[in-house]
Structures are given as structure tokens and as C-alpha cells.
Design a protein around this motif. Sequence first.
Motif, PDB file in Angstrom:
ATOM      1  N   GLY A   1       0.786  -1.224   0.000  1.00  0.00           N
ATOM      2  CA  GLY A   1       0.000   0.000   0.000  1.00  0.00           C
ATOM      3  C   GLY A   1       0.816   1.270   0.000  1.00  0.00           C
ATOM      4  N   SER A   2       2.000   1.250   0.612  1.00  0.00           N
ATOM      5  CA  SER A   2       2.818   2.464   0.678  1.00  0.00           C
ATOM      6  C   SER A   2       3.382   2.863  -0.677  1.00  0.00           C
ATOM      7  CB  SER A   2       3.971   2.262   1.669  1.00  0.00           C
ATOM      8  OG  SER A   2       4.828   1.223   1.233  1.00  0.00           O
ATOM      9  N   MET A   3       3.295   1.973  -1.670  1.00  0.00           N
ATOM     10  CA  MET A   3       3.809   2.288  -3.007  1.00  0.00           C
ATOM     11  C   MET A   3       2.816   3.090  -3.835  1.00  0.00           C
ATOM     12  SD  MET A   3       6.911   1.092  -3.373  1.00  0.00           S
ATOM     13  CE  MET A   3       7.177   0.891  -5.133  1.00  0.00           C
ATOM     14  N   ASP A   4       1.671   3.401  -3.255  1.00  0.00           N
ATOM     15  CA  ASP A   4       0.620   4.112  -3.989  1.00  0.00           C
ATOM     16  C   ASP A   4       0.865   5.616  -3.968  1.00  0.00           C
ATOM     17  OD1 ASP A   4      -1.634   4.649  -5.414  1.00  0.00           O
ATOM     18  OD2 ASP A   4      -3.040   4.296  -3.772  1.00  0.00           O
ATOM     19  N   GLU A   5       1.988   6.041  -4.537  1.00  0.00           N
ATOM     20  CA  GLU A   5       2.333   7.450  -4.667  1.00  0.00           C
ATOM     21  C   GLU A   5       3.005   7.655  -6.021  1.00  0.00           C
ATOM     22  OE1 GLU A   5       4.461   9.119  -1.388  1.00  0.00           O
ATOM     23  OE2 GLU A   5       3.335   7.977   0.112  1.00  0.00           O
ATOM     24  N   PRO A   6       2.883   8.846  -6.601  1.00  0.00           N
ATOM     25  CA  PRO A   6       3.399   9.064  -7.964  1.00  0.00           C
ATOM     26  C   PRO A   6       4.873   8.754  -8.135  1.00  0.00           C
ATOM     27  CG  PRO A   6       1.985  10.882  -7.303  1.00  0.00           C
ATOM     28  CD  PRO A   6       2.179  10.032  -6.078  1.00  0.00           C
ATOM     29  N   ASP A   7       5.705   9.016  -7.103  1.00  0.00           N
ATOM     30  CA  ASP A   7       7.140   8.774  -7.248  1.00  0.00           C
ATOM     31  C   ASP A   7       7.542   7.373  -6.811  1.00  0.00           C
ATOM     32  OD1 ASP A   7       6.594   9.206  -4.587  1.00  0.00           O
ATOM     33  OD2 ASP A   7       8.377  10.429  -4.197  1.00  0.00           O
ATOM     34  N   LYS A   8       6.562   6.492  -6.671  1.00  0.00           N
ATOM     35  CA  LYS A   8       6.860   5.114  -6.289  1.00  0.00           C
ATOM     36  C   LYS A   8       6.423   4.150  -7.396  1.00  0.00           C
ATOM     37  CE  LYS A   8       6.911   6.130  -1.340  1.00  0.00           C
ATOM     38  NZ  LYS A   8       6.392   5.798   0.004  1.00  0.00           N
ATOM     39  N   LEU A   9       5.278   3.480  -7.249  1.00  0.00           N
ATOM     40  CA  LEU A   9       4.906   2.459  -8.224  1.00  0.00           C
ATOM     41  C   LEU A   9       4.745   3.011  -9.641  1.00  0.00           C
ATOM     42  CD1 LEU A   9       4.370  -0.508  -8.657  1.00  0.00           C
ATOM     43  CD2 LEU A   9       1.968  -0.122  -8.106  1.00  0.00           C
ATOM     44  N   PRO A  10       4.084   4.155  -9.857  1.00  0.00           N
ATOM     45  CA  PRO A  10       3.999   4.669 -11.232  1.00  0.00           C
ATOM     46  C   PRO A  10       5.372   4.942 -11.854  1.00  0.00           C
ATOM     47  CG  PRO A  10       2.363   5.739  -9.840  1.00  0.00           C
ATOM     48  CD  PRO A  10       3.250   4.950  -8.932  1.00  0.00           C
ATOM     49  N   LEU A  11       6.286   5.533 -11.075  1.00  0.00           N
ATOM     50  CA  LEU A  11       7.640   5.783 -11.586  1.00  0.00           C
ATOM     51  C   LEU A  11       8.372   4.466 -11.809  1.00  0.00           C
ATOM     52  CD1 LEU A  11       9.972   7.668 -12.297  1.00  0.00           C
ATOM     53  CD2 LEU A  11      10.516   7.824  -9.853  1.00  0.00           C
ATOM     54  N   LEU A  12       8.164   3.516 -10.909  1.00  0.00           N
ATOM     55  CA  LEU A  12       8.795   2.198 -11.032  1.00  0.00           C
ATOM     56  C   LEU A  12       8.370   1.517 -12.337  1.00  0.00           C
ATOM     57  CD1 LEU A  12       8.932  -0.446  -8.175  1.00  0.00           C
ATOM     58  CD2 LEU A  12       8.258  -1.111 -10.460  1.00  0.00           C
ATOM     59  N   LYS A  13       7.083   1.581 -12.651  1.00  0.00           N
ATOM     60  CA  LYS A  13       6.596   0.980 -13.896  1.00  0.00           C
ATOM     61  C   LYS A  13       7.298   1.590 -15.108  1.00  0.00           C
ATOM     62  CE  LYS A  13       1.828  -0.020 -12.420  1.00  0.00           C
ATOM     63  NZ  LYS A  13       0.396   0.282 -12.735  1.00  0.00           N
ATOM     64  N   SER A  14       7.377   2.911 -15.128  1.00  0.00           N
ATOM     65  CA  SER A  14       8.029   3.590 -16.251  1.00  0.00           C
ATOM     66  C   SER A  14       9.498   3.213 -16.341  1.00  0.00           C
ATOM     67  CB  SER A  14       7.883   5.107 -16.100  1.00  0.00           C
ATOM     68  OG  SER A  14       6.525   5.492 -16.104  1.00  0.00           O
ATOM     69  N   ALA A  15      10.154   3.072 -15.181  1.00  0.00           N
ATOM     70  CA  ALA A  15      11.574   2.726 -15.161  1.00  0.00           C
ATOM     71  C   ALA A  15      11.809   1.339 -15.745  1.00  0.00           C
ATOM     72  CB  ALA A  15      12.101   2.797 -13.728  1.00  0.00           C
ATOM     73  N   PHE A  16      11.000   0.380 -15.338  1.00  0.00           N
ATOM     74  CA  PHE A  16      11.203  -0.984 -15.818  1.00  0.00           C
ATOM     75  C   PHE A  16      10.811  -1.134 -17.285  1.00  0.00           C
ATOM     76  CE2 PHE A  16      12.055  -4.040 -12.186  1.00  0.00           C
ATOM     77  CZ  PHE A  16      12.688  -3.071 -11.424  1.00  0.00           C
ATOM     78  N   ARG A  17       9.892  -0.306 -17.755  1.00  0.00           N
ATOM     79  CA  ARG A  17       9.578  -0.298 -19.189  1.00  0.00           C
ATOM     80  C   ARG A  17      10.823   0.122 -19.985  1.00  0.00           C
ATOM     81  NH1 ARG A  17       4.092  -0.176 -20.920  1.00  0.00           N
ATOM     82  NH2 ARG A  17       4.797   0.926 -22.781  1.00  0.00           N
ATOM     83  N   LEU A  18      11.569   1.089 -19.464  1.00  0.00           N
ATOM     84  CA  LEU A  18      12.798   1.513 -20.130  1.00  0.00           C
ATOM     85  C   LEU A  18      13.797   0.369 -20.213  1.00  0.00           C
ATOM     86  CD1 LEU A  18      13.359   5.043 -18.522  1.00  0.00           C
ATOM     87  CD2 LEU A  18      12.610   4.565 -20.857  1.00  0.00           C
ATOM     88  N   LEU A  19      13.917  -0.393 -19.133  1.00  0.00           N
ATOM     89  CA  LEU A  19      14.871  -1.503 -19.113  1.00  0.00           C
ATOM     90  C   LEU A  19      14.479  -2.583 -20.116  1.00  0.00           C
ATOM     91  CD1 LEU A  19      17.268  -3.033 -18.002  1.00  0.00           C
ATOM     92  CD2 LEU A  19      15.846  -3.810 -16.112  1.00  0.00           C
ATOM     93  N   VAL A  20      13.185  -2.880 -20.201  1.00  0.00           N
ATOM     94  CA  VAL A  20      12.719  -3.905 -21.140  1.00  0.00           C
ATOM     95  C   VAL A  20      13.128  -3.539 -22.568  1.00  0.00           C
ATOM     96  CG1 VAL A  20      10.670  -4.978 -22.155  1.00  0.00           C
ATOM     97  CG2 VAL A  20      10.815  -4.660 -19.679  1.00  0.00           C
ATOM     98  N   SER A  21      13.043  -2.268 -22.896  1.00  0.00           N
ATOM     99  CA  SER A  21      13.391  -1.829 -24.255  1.00  0.00           C
ATOM    100  C   SER A  21      14.880  -1.969 -24.534  1.00  0.00           C
ATOM    101  CB  SER A  21      12.962  -0.377 -24.457  1.00  0.00           C
ATOM    102  OG  SER A  21      13.710   0.490 -23.618  1.00  0.00           O
ATOM    103  N   LYS A  22      15.691  -2.108 -23.479  1.00  0.00           N
ATOM    104  CA  LYS A  22      17.143  -2.204 -23.642  1.00  0.00           C
ATOM    105  C   LYS A  22      17.602  -3.644 -23.870  1.00  0.00           C
ATOM    106  CE  LYS A  22      21.503  -0.771 -23.151  1.00  0.00           C
ATOM    107  NZ  LYS A  22      22.164   0.163 -24.078  1.00  0.00           N
ATOM    108  N   LEU A  23      16.816  -4.630 -23.465  1.00  0.00           N
ATOM    109  CA  LEU A  23      17.248  -6.020 -23.494  1.00  0.00           C
ATOM    110  C   LEU A  23      17.195  -6.611 -24.899  1.00  0.00           C
ATOM    111  CD1 LEU A  23      15.448  -7.263 -20.260  1.00  0.00           C
ATOM    112  CD2 LEU A  23      17.834  -6.556 -20.521  1.00  0.00           C
ATOM    113  N   LYS A  24      17.986  -7.674 -25.094  1.00  0.00           N
ATOM    114  CA  LYS A  24      17.997  -8.382 -26.368  1.00  0.00           C
ATOM    115  C   LYS A  24      16.854  -9.383 -26.419  1.00  0.00           C
ATOM    116  CE  LYS A  24      22.218  -9.781 -25.866  1.00  0.00           C
ATOM    117  NZ  LYS A  24      23.528 -10.414 -26.126  1.00  0.00           N
ATOM    118  N   ALA A  25      16.493  -9.801 -27.629  1.00  0.00           N
ATOM    119  CA  ALA A  25      15.305 -10.627 -27.828  1.00  0.00           C
ATOM    120  C   ALA A  25      15.374 -11.948 -27.086  1.00  0.00           C
ATOM    121  CB  ALA A  25      15.092 -10.872 -29.324  1.00  0.00           C
TER     122      ALA A  25
END
Length: 704
Positions: A348-372
Motif C-alpha cells: 500500500g505504501s507504493m501508492d504514490e506518484p514517485d513510487k509504483l507509477p515511476l517504477l513501472k516507467s523505469a522498468f519499461r525503459l529496461l525492457v526496451s534495452k534487453l535483447k530478444a
Amino acid sequence: MVDDNELNRLRDIAAPAPAKDAKARAFEAALRAYDQENISAVSQGSVGGLRLTERAQKLWSEIMQKKLIATPALAGLVALPIAGYATFHLLREQPPKFGGDEKISETLADKPTTVKPTTAEPKPARGELEKDKKADADVESRDATDALVAPASPQKSESTVAGGAAQQNALERGVLAEPAPPAPTGEFALDGAASVPSTSRARMAAESKLMAPQQPAMAPADQMLPQEENRDRIEDFKTNPVHAALEDPVSTFSIDVDTASYSFVRSSLKEGFVPQADTVRVEEMINYFPYDWRGPDSASTPFNSTVSVMPTPWNTQTRLMHVAIKGFDVKPTEQPKANLVFLIDVSGSMDEPDKLPLLKSAFRLLVSKLKADDTISIVTYAGDAGTVLEPTKASEKDKILSAIDNLTPGGSTAGEAGIKEAYRLAQKSFVKDGVNRVMLATDGDFNVGQSDDDDLKRLIEKERKTGVFLSVFGFGRGNLNDQMMQTIAQNGNGTAAYIDTLAEAEKVLVEDASSTLFTIAKDVKIQVEFNPNKVSEYRLIGYETRALNREDFNNDRVDAGDIGSGHSVTAIYEITPKGSGGEQIDPLRYGQASVDNGGVANADEYAFVKIRYKLPNEDVSKLITTPVTSANEISSFDQASTDQRFSVAVAAFGQKLRDEDATAKFGYDKIMEIATAARGADPFGYRSEFLSLVRLASALGGNR
């Protein structure tokens, strides 16, 4: 006598609704304006958008405090004269009736009203009242202007702004930590409030002419709204002391490539306060920046070291021994397969803009960096742990991104169960001679299952022997367990980073992906022996939490830091040459007799640097040695390379923030001067941002 026009004017001033409406609408307009700024900042690729919500929270607190204080005081000052004036007219229209005994009968006006005592305040002058009305009108005008430029949205009633719906709306924006005060009713309700029918309002308005309304409890003028408790857990430590080379000639520590401290310090300064000393780990600030140190020629030698001795800019009687290490940079075509498990805190404590929403965006960036052919799994934990995504090839990007987008917060924090499940999945898709890593993203404590740092340390130590490493990424403030992050990252053969913006996520997970993911050497230790014939005293700048015992250097069972592909690591000693007059420790009367070999052999050396390391898949360490002689000397500080001088400026800044004695008389202006001259190539703007942080710290008056 007060005429009808004056009475109407007083009524207008007495009614608090317009003022409240204006401030409530100003708050909503401010939020919309901040949202516009956020959108603009993202489109320009800049950072800091999420911090605007802190300013909005302060604005909300200020508005609510003023409403609580000003409303009863103003109403009390104005309502009583109005009631008296109305009573006078009532008595004039209905004269008192006299009975047979000519006693005056009691009228409604003669009955005492039940009014709570209020603190008397001087009545504002007419000019001040006019000024207040003009200020409210200005707010109304600004609100109308903001409405023209703000994105279209359904109009909300002001009762929603004042009541519980405002709290929910603000919580969704991430700007409120405390519940909003209950909405007032009756004559003090905002326009459009559904709690009082319009007929009841009319009746209450009529009755208010005969009796003063009951006053709300008065809030002390200096009372601030309660603030959310800061539960950040930061490890406290003492700054490295000065050592006498004659008594204690050997210094041993583990290498460190973490960067969490720099991001945390930056976040603090940009929010307007000087960070507490224990959040400043100087070595992490120095190693945040990329440096162009000379690296090795092949992967068979995982890194190269360069040692220089130069004058100290903050002390003319000492010198700096600068040790720079550069790891072998693995080319993208040579990178091994990656098997990654995203272990994501969705409590529940992750329900803040600089937590889970930012985390999602961060990991999306990493996925785009990986090889197939890389593999990704996702495990979440809240009240319990669960597998969101079984091991999946990175080529199935839509499936992976959909799993990330569907994450929602809620529950407590069962971190131990999550770690065990993450390691299970990592073993399930283990890649021999590849990268096998758990990537933990969280904001705080593990409060379900094993939550003690030592228990978690033992769990991580056990799992790392399987060849699966662990890195930790912290998000948000107020519940950050930095101490736990450092513990499990150091013992999991991984790194610890703090991600406060999307730009930082891009740096850590995209630009530095190779060094973050691909380990080229593990358990890297440094040991330096100083020659008492050349060096009277020394102190290591930073690395306090990485100190090792002298005997740990040759013990391969003792864990130490790791170096990733292309990583650069810097360590700086401040040394006092013998006879310079800068000694802080009195010499021993009989100390010379304890010097081995009479101080004759290798008398021209400042020190002897030893580096011990293991290759990623080996358990026996290798040794690299480097003598430090006059050949390593640089005659003046200005002749040092730009990277060397900039790293020294960062070291000075970190010491300044920690309020260390060495830099007590070394001002921020001097740090700015060195860093500006040594900014050099700055393609990502990291060094320019550092200069802005130095200016902020100077303006905030931190440890002048």
C-alpha cells in the motif's frame, strides 16, 4: 447609525464562503498549472516534475490553516454588530409590551445566546477589509485565467473540494498525506453544498439576524497541520579519522559502485533542505559520475588502476593520493544472455506518484534495452508474494509490458517471501555463463516474514552462492529503508541505486545498463600500506561503511564489492607528507623502533597499493599491486586531468555536506570554481546538474 448599504457590505465580509471558494479554486488551479508544468517538463526531457506535488501539498496546508484560523475570527468580529443592528430594527418595529404592573416582558432579543467564548481581536480597518476583498477578487481572476489554459476537466462542486472528495482527489495526485478538515455547513458552507437544503439556508439566514452563530473551536495561530511521519531508515556512521602511518600504516576497504546516496542528496536539495549527514556517503557521490580513466586492453585483466599524487585544494600542507579504477567494457555484441527477475513491491505504501507509477516507467525503459533472447520474470509482494509473469523471452515485449502496466498497490510488505520466490524463478531459467540477477524495487521495510537486516543478509548470502546476484532500487521518500538496501545489495553481489526521477531511471537502467547488469569482477578489495618515512598521516575520504579488517584482505571467504562492465571506481586519500608541518597527531617518543626493516627499503615510495579480486565464476582471488612513487606526482592541482579535478570537487562537496573538519574553511565558491573549470565533456548534463546542487546547498546555508 449603519445604513442598509453598510449592512450589506458587512454581510458580504461576514460570509466566508466566497473567500473559501476562491482559495479552494486557487488550489485546484495550482494543481492544474503544476500538471501543465509536468507535461511540459516531460516533453522537454527534463527532470523534477514529481517534486512539484510537494509544493502543492504545502499550498494546501497553508490554505487549510488560514481557513481554520480566519473564518471564526472574521465571523465573530462582524456577526455581532449585524445582530445588534438587526435587533435594534426589530425593537423599533415591535415596541416592548408592558403588563399591568408595568414590568417589561422578556423578548427574544433579551434572551442570552449560547455562544462559545472567542478570543477578542482588534477589528480590521476599512482599508484592510477593502484590501482583503481585492485580494479575493484577484484570486478569482487568476483562477479564471488558469481555467483558460488548464486542460479541460469536469467541473467539481466546491463542496467536493472542501469535503472528503477533495482528500481522495488530492491523494490520487500524491499531494496530501493528511485528511482534509470536514466541510462546514449552514451559513459557513460553500456554495453548492448538498448538506443543507436551500429552504433551510434561507431560514438559518433569517435566524442569524436575531442571534450570533455558534463559533467553531479556535485554532492557535501558530498551530501547523500534522505532517506525515518520516520513517526513512538511514545507517549512521562516523567519518574516517586521521591515522598515523607509523602506528597504523595499513588501510583496507571493499570497493563500492553504488550511487544511491547522490540521488538521495540531490532529491533533498531540490526539495529545499540540506540532507542529514548520514545520507551523504562521499564515495557514492564521487562514483556517480562517469570518468574516462584508462581501462584494460582485454577481459583477461578485468580492470586497470591509475594512481596519482597531487596537492590538496583545501589544505596546502597535505596532498591527495587519487586511485582510479576502470573496468573492462564489454561490447554489446559480446554481452552474455541475461536472466532477470523483477521483484516489485506493490504494498500500500507504493501508492504514490514517485513510487509504483515511476517504477513501472523505469522498468519499461529496461525492457526496451534487453535483447530478444534475454529472459524476464516478474514477482510481486504485498501481503504475500505472487508470480505475475513466468520466465518470458524479451521478444514478447507486449506481454511483458502488459504485466508491468497491470500492477496495482495494496497490502503489507512480505519481502522475504518475495525474495524466495524471485530466486526460485531465477533458478528455473538459469543461464550458465550468463547474467542471472534479481532486481528488487521497493520503498521500504519488509514487515511480513523475516524483516531483520541480519536475517535478510543471511538469506541473501545463501542465495548468492548459486550464482544469482541481487540489485536493489529504492523509490520514494518517507518510508525508504536505505540501511536494508545497502545490506542486501552488498551481500547479494549487486548494486544499490535510488531512483527519484524518470531521468535517473534512464541513467541507471539504460545508459549504465552494462555496468548495472554485467559483472566482470566480484569481491574486489583494496589495501594500501603507507610508508612512514614519506607519509606522516593519512585518511580515507568516504568508504566508512565498506571498511574491512586488515586480515580480511587475503580471506577469500569475506565478501566485498563488485565491478560491472565499464565501471569506473575512484578512491581518494588525503595524506600528510613527512615534515610538511600539517600533522595532527603527535609522534610517538619510541615509535621509530617499531618500523620494520628500519625504514630503509623502498624509502622513496609513498605507499603500496594492492587490489584483490575474483572473476565472476571463480572462488579464488587474484592480486594486482602498484607502488606509488614520485613518478606518480603531479606538481600542481591545475595540472591534474579534468576528471581528476572534478572528482576532487565532488569529494569536497560531500565532505562539506557532512560538515567534516577538513573542509570547514573551504567554501562552496571554491568547490564551484574547481567543478566549473573541470566540467569538461558533459553529454548527459550530469556535471552541470552537480553545479546547480552546489549552488542550492550554498543558498540553503548548509554547513557554511
